[in-house]
Design an enzyme around this catalytic site. Structure first.
Site, PDB file in Angstrom:
ATOM      1  N   PRO A   2      60.515 -11.035  38.364  1.00 22.83           N
ATOM      2  CA  PRO A   2      59.492  -9.977  38.948  1.00 22.83           C
ATOM      3  C   PRO A   2      60.227  -8.837  39.609  1.00 22.83           C
ATOM      4  O   PRO A   2      61.298  -8.915  40.008  1.00 22.83           O
ATOM      5  CB  PRO A   2      58.722 -10.796  40.125  1.00 22.83           C
ATOM      6  CG  PRO A   2      58.908 -12.160  39.693  1.00 22.83           C
ATOM      7  CD  PRO A   2      60.254 -12.374  38.984  1.00 22.83           C
ATOM      8  N   GLU A   3      59.382  -7.576  38.818  1.00 18.50           N
ATOM      9  CA  GLU A   3      60.222  -6.484  39.439  1.00 18.50           C
ATOM     10  C   GLU A   3      59.359  -5.695  40.570  1.00 18.50           C
ATOM     11  O   GLU A   3      58.490  -6.242  41.281  1.00 18.50           O
ATOM     12  CB  GLU A   3      60.482  -5.449  38.348  1.00 18.50           C
ATOM     13  CG  GLU A   3      61.133  -6.179  37.174  1.00 18.50           C
ATOM     14  CD  GLU A   3      61.346  -5.089  35.998  1.00 18.50           C
ATOM     15  OE1 GLU A   3      61.226  -3.926  36.144  1.00 18.50           O
ATOM     16  OE2 GLU A   3      61.758  -5.649  34.806  1.00 18.50           O
ATOM     17  N   HIS A  97      57.707 -28.601  42.566  1.00 17.01           N
ATOM     18  CA  HIS A  97      58.666 -27.658  42.721  1.00 17.01           C
ATOM     19  C   HIS A  97      58.407 -26.852  44.070  1.00 17.01           C
ATOM     20  O   HIS A  97      59.001 -25.948  44.120  1.00 17.01           O
ATOM     21  CB  HIS A  97      58.123 -26.577  41.513  1.00 17.01           C
ATOM     22  CG  HIS A  97      58.259 -27.424  40.048  1.00 17.01           C
ATOM     23  ND1 HIS A  97      59.444 -27.782  39.725  1.00 17.01           N
ATOM     24  CD2 HIS A  97      57.453 -27.539  39.212  1.00 17.01           C
ATOM     25  CE1 HIS A  97      59.348 -28.328  38.562  1.00 17.01           C
ATOM     26  NE2 HIS A  97      58.046 -28.381  38.160  1.00 17.01           N
ATOM     27  N   ARG A 122      62.645 -23.004  38.631  1.00 18.10           N
ATOM     28  CA  ARG A 122      64.124 -22.783  38.345  1.00 18.10           C
ATOM     29  C   ARG A 122      65.304 -22.800  39.230  1.00 18.10           C
ATOM     30  O   ARG A 122      66.213 -22.995  39.199  1.00 18.10           O
ATOM     31  CB  ARG A 122      64.331 -21.441  37.434  1.00 18.10           C
ATOM     32  CG  ARG A 122      63.539 -21.569  36.143  1.00 18.10           C
ATOM     33  CD  ARG A 122      63.838 -22.301  35.157  1.00 18.10           C
ATOM     34  NE  ARG A 122      65.412 -22.014  34.396  1.00 18.10           N
ATOM     35  CZ  ARG A 122      65.620 -20.793  33.648  1.00 18.10           C
ATOM     36  NH1 ARG A 122      64.627 -20.268  33.129  1.00 18.10           N
ATOM     37  NH2 ARG A 122      66.692 -20.701  33.125  1.00 18.10           N
TER      38      ARG A 122
END
Length: 282
Positions: A2-3, A97, A122
Site C-alpha cells: 500500500p502506498e 493471521h 505475510r
C-alpha cells in the site's frame, strides 16, 4: 505494498470506527509484529483514541489520557504487503493471521464494545508504540521527505533539480518525497510526459513543476477512488479500491497506450519493474 492513497484511505475509513473509543486491553499474538513499545502495552489501558492519521506510508493512531501525568502515545503501523486493520465485534475471535488485538470500550473502564485487529498474512507489517521523543530518534521517521500533497510545485522542483539519478528512482526515494511507490511513480510520470530514466538534473524547473502537479493529481484521484487494489489491499471497511481500473501504464506493458495507441514498454528502474509509453514520455 500500500502506498500513500491506500494508507490515507485506511486512515479515513478507520477513524470513524475508533476515534473517541478507549483502549481496554491489548494483546500481541505475534511478538515480532510489535517492533518496539512492549513496555507501553499496560499503559494503553484507559487511553482514548484521539486521532487516526497518515504520514508517508505509515498509519498512526494517537492515544491520549485524562491523567495529565501520563504522556500521549502513538501507535505507528506499517502495513507493508498484506497488513490490514479491521474493527470487529466484542465476541470475534482472532483469526489465524491476526497479529495484534486491541479491545475497545465506549468509556473508560467500560465493557469491551469492539475489537481492533491488525491482520497480516505475510508478517512483514509491524507496529511501534512510541512517545514523542521516540519519534524524534526513529531513523525512519527522521529521514522521511516532505508530503507530496503538501509540498509546493516550486519546492518540489528545487529538491529534485540538482539530482543526477533517474527521476523514477528519485520519486521512490522516501527521503526525497514521502509515500510514493511503484504505482504512483509510473502513473505520474506518464501524466507529466516524462520517461522514467530521465536524469533529474536535465528536466528543468518547468517540467519538474509539471511533474509535481501530475503527482498530486494522480494521488488525489486515487484517494477519491479509495486507492488501488492489486492483491490484498482493502480499506478499514473491507472494501477494495478502484483506481487500478484506470491505470494508464502500471502493469500494462505490451498493451496499447490509452493516449497514442503505441505499445507500452517494460523496463527496470531503481530495481523495480517500470512501464512507460516511449511516444508520450520523453
Amino acid at each position: 505494498m500500500p502506498e500513500l492513497p491506500e494508507v490515507e484511505t485506511v486512515a479515513r475509513t478507520l477513524a470513524p470506527q475508533v476515534v473517541g473509543r478507549f483502549i481496554d486491553n491489548a494483546e500481541v499474538l505475534l511478538p515480532k509484529t510489535l517492533q518496539t513499545g512492549h513496555a507501553f502495552l499496560p499503559e494503553l489501558r484507559g487511553g482514548r483514541i484521539a486521532q487516526v492519521w497518515r504520514r508517508a506510508k505509515l498509519l498512526l493512531v494517537d492515544v491520549a489520557f485524562d491523567d495529565p501525568a501520563k504522556e500521549p502515545l502513538t501507535l505507528a503501523f506499517h502495513l507493508k504487503m498484506t497488513g490490514r486493520l479491521f474493527v470487529y465485534g466484542p465476541e470475534e475471535a482472532p483469526g489465524k493471521h491476526t497479529r495484534l488485538r486491541f479491545g475497545l470500550s465506549e468509556e473508560a473502564d467500560g465493557p469491551v464494545a469492539a475489537q481492533l485487529f491488525f491482520d497480516d498474512t505475510r508478517t512483514f507489517g509491524y507496529c511501534r508504540i512510541m512517545r514523542e521523543p521516540e519519534f524524534t530518534d526513529w531513523k525512519f521517521w527522521k529521514e522521511l521527505g516532505p508530503e507530496p500533497l503538501l509540498i509546493t510545485p516550486e519546492e518540489f522542483a528545487e529538491r529534485f533539480k540538482s539530482k543526477r539519478g533517474g527521476i523514477k528512482a528519485a520519486l521512490l526515494n522516501q527521503g526525497m518525497i514521502a509515500g510514493v511507490g511503484n504505482i504512483y511513480a509510473d502513473e505520474s510520470l506518464f501524466l507529466a510526459g516524462i520517461r522514467p530514466d530521465a536524469p533529474c538534473c536535465e528536466l528543468g524547473e518547468k517540467r519538474l513543476v509539471r511533474l509535481a502537479g501530475a503527482l498530486r493529481d494522480v494521488l488525489e484521484e486515487s484517494i477519491r477512488q479509495c486507492g488501488s487494489s492489486i492483491r490484498d489491499y482493502r480499506d478499514a471497511n473491507g472494501n477494495a479500491g478502484a483506481f487500478q481500473n484506470t491505470f494508464n501504464v502500471y502493469g500494462r506493458h505490451g498493451e496499447s497506450c490509452r493516449v497514442c495507441g503505441k505499445t507500452l514498454k517494460k523496463s527496470v528502474a531503481a530495481g523495480r519493474t517500470t512501464v512507460h509509453c516511449p511516444h508520450c514520455q520523453r
